[in-house]
Motif scaffolding. Sequence first.
Motif, PDB file in Angstrom:
ATOM      1  N   TYR A 175       1.613  11.310  -9.318  1.00  0.00           N
ATOM      2  CA  TYR A 175       0.918  13.145  -9.545  1.00  0.00           C
ATOM      3  C   TYR A 175       1.857  14.094  -9.327  1.00  0.00           C
ATOM      4  O   TYR A 175       1.435  15.307 -10.671  1.00  0.00           O
TER       5      TYR A 175
ATOM      6  N   VAL B 120       0.951  -1.101  -0.054  1.00  0.00           N
ATOM      7  CA  VAL B 120       0.116   0.195   0.208  1.00  0.00           C
ATOM      8  C   VAL B 120       1.065   1.130   0.124  1.00  0.00           C
ATOM      9  O   VAL B 120       0.723   2.168  -0.807  1.00  0.00           O
ATOM     10  N   ALA B 121       2.012   1.568   0.969  1.00  0.00           N
ATOM     11  CA  ALA B 121       2.618   2.539   0.729  1.00  0.00           C
ATOM     12  C   ALA B 121       3.480   2.987  -0.675  1.00  0.00           C
ATOM     13  O   ALA B 121       3.750   3.918  -0.469  1.00  0.00           O
ATOM     14  N   ARG B 122       4.082   1.532  -1.105  1.00  0.00           N
ATOM     15  CA  ARG B 122       4.522   1.702  -2.935  1.00  0.00           C
ATOM     16  C   ARG B 122       3.335   2.396  -3.414  1.00  0.00           C
ATOM     17  O   ARG B 122       4.237   2.825  -4.577  1.00  0.00           O
ATOM     18  N   ALA B 123       2.267   1.970  -3.259  1.00  0.00           N
ATOM     19  CA  ALA B 123       1.373   2.437  -4.283  1.00  0.00           C
ATOM     20  C   ALA B 123       0.979   3.198  -4.385  1.00  0.00           C
ATOM     21  O   ALA B 123       0.541   4.672  -5.514  1.00  0.00           O
ATOM     22  N   GLU B 124       0.737   4.089  -2.762  1.00  0.00           N
ATOM     23  CA  GLU B 124       0.987   5.635  -2.240  1.00  0.00           C
ATOM     24  C   GLU B 124       1.508   6.232  -3.265  1.00  0.00           C
ATOM     25  O   GLU B 124       1.997   7.814  -3.515  1.00  0.00           O
ATOM     26  N   LYS B 125       3.340   5.631  -2.549  1.00  0.00           N
ATOM     27  CA  LYS B 125       4.510   6.792  -2.888  1.00  0.00           C
ATOM     28  C   LYS B 125       4.567   6.943  -5.135  1.00  0.00           C
ATOM     29  O   LYS B 125       4.920   7.673  -5.539  1.00  0.00           O
ATOM     30  N   GLU B 126       3.999   5.788  -5.794  1.00  0.00           N
ATOM     31  CA  GLU B 126       3.828   5.607  -6.821  1.00  0.00           C
ATOM     32  C   GLU B 126       3.175   6.503  -7.223  1.00  0.00           C
ATOM     33  O   GLU B 126       3.232   7.432  -8.454  1.00  0.00           O
ATOM     34  N   ALA B 127       1.384   6.334  -7.007  1.00  0.00           N
ATOM     35  CA  ALA B 127       1.087   7.695  -7.206  1.00  0.00           C
ATOM     36  C   ALA B 127       1.224   8.728  -6.995  1.00  0.00           C
ATOM     37  O   ALA B 127       0.901   9.835  -7.838  1.00  0.00           O
ATOM     38  N   ASN B 128       1.909   9.246  -5.409  1.00  0.00           N
ATOM     39  CA  ASN B 128       2.209  10.481  -5.430  1.00  0.00           C
ATOM     40  C   ASN B 128       3.659  11.281  -6.689  1.00  0.00           C
ATOM     41  O   ASN B 128       3.119  11.682  -7.288  1.00  0.00           O
TER      42      ASN B 128
END
Length: 442
Positions: free
Chosen positions: A112, A101-109
């Motif tokens: 962005y 989840v943290a990696r997915a959020e990092k990739e999304a940020n």
Amino acid sequence: MKHFSIGILWRVFWLTLSLGGLFYFVPDEQWILSALMAFMSAIAVFQLYYYATSTNRKLARFFESVRYSDFAVKFRSDDKMGESFREINQQFNEVLEAFRVARAEKEANLQYLNTIVQHISTGLISFGSDGRVELVNSAALKMLGIYRLRQLEDLQEPHPQLFTLIATLRTGVRQLYQTSDDESLSVQATQIQLRGKVLRILVLQNIQSELQQKEIEAWQNLTRVLRHEIMNSLTPILSLVGTMKEIVQLDIAPVAPDNEGVQDLTEALQTLEKRSAGIIQFVNAYRDFTTLPKPTFVEIPARELLSGVLQLFQKSLQEAFIKTTLTIVPESLVITADVDQIEQVLINLIKNAIEALQGHANALLTIRAYSDMNQRVYIEVADNGLGIEPEALERIFIPFYTTKKTGSGIGLSLSRQIMQQHGGQLSVTSEVGKGTTFVIVL
């Protein structure tokens, strides 16, 4: 741990039993049974080792998954080895899920931020001390007229002055760079340290429109002052000339009707009155340049707008034998602008093109409207006339400057002011002997 202990004891018992059988049958030279007992002992040793080290293998798999960011691995959450081992499996899975989840959020940020960087109008170039470009956005590539930038040295050929400027530019200092297309870029550098690596970030801003706006404001102020001073001087002069004419006609002429000096004085006063009135009319003609109203934006189909303006010049185009082409891509293109003001700009440009094509063989007027990926609308008005001399091309947007014998020099400067108020641009390219192209950007 109860299940795990039982599993260990069972496998130790099996190993002890098989070894005891081996030692029992070997002295009696019962080789077949001895071989069977040896085989069972080997299996027991393997089972005991595999069972006892299963947790270590899971730990190794877990750390390997974290190291290589492989968070798709799942650990079986059973209780064959006991409750504590099931909890360990569950915790492994939960930790890996948290990492995922943290990696997915990092990739999304990151995506962005990268989207923002690529779509802002400010150019950004990040490079290391070795000159290797770490990041460059599309705005910077567009400003510099290049399609890629991997090493800072790649700027030496297309932009040698900019390459030299970057090498000597100090952090926090803003300098001006003029491109080959006469675009004015503000260049500023900053320096950061990331993961022990020193990076420089170059910020490029196209300030051409701001400079043009300041130039227009300066000309407006100058025109306003000149108009005020000229009107203040000419109005009393014109009044005195009228008074003197009355004195000549009523008091002097009846006394000396045939006097040559009186006739000369009358003619001089008439000339003075005519020229003063002409200057006042000339000054009033520039009132629009300093009092242009704010645009009222509406949407209008590009074909409707351009066809309507061309219709105004239909007779002039036919009389001058000028062929006209109108291209709109896409056909449904819509323009958002003040219709009256944008029509005035188009009228000025088409009128100039017609005058440039007078007496020209195979005269062609080309009007093209299209949009780019950023939804900006472009309108090109091009002719294949004699073109404009480079010296004159630099001055055609200056108020009062004209290359025509009867021109006022206000049309193009007023057109550029209109485009400035629309948040757009008006530019020109010309080649002597080949023609001229004016480009409206909305």
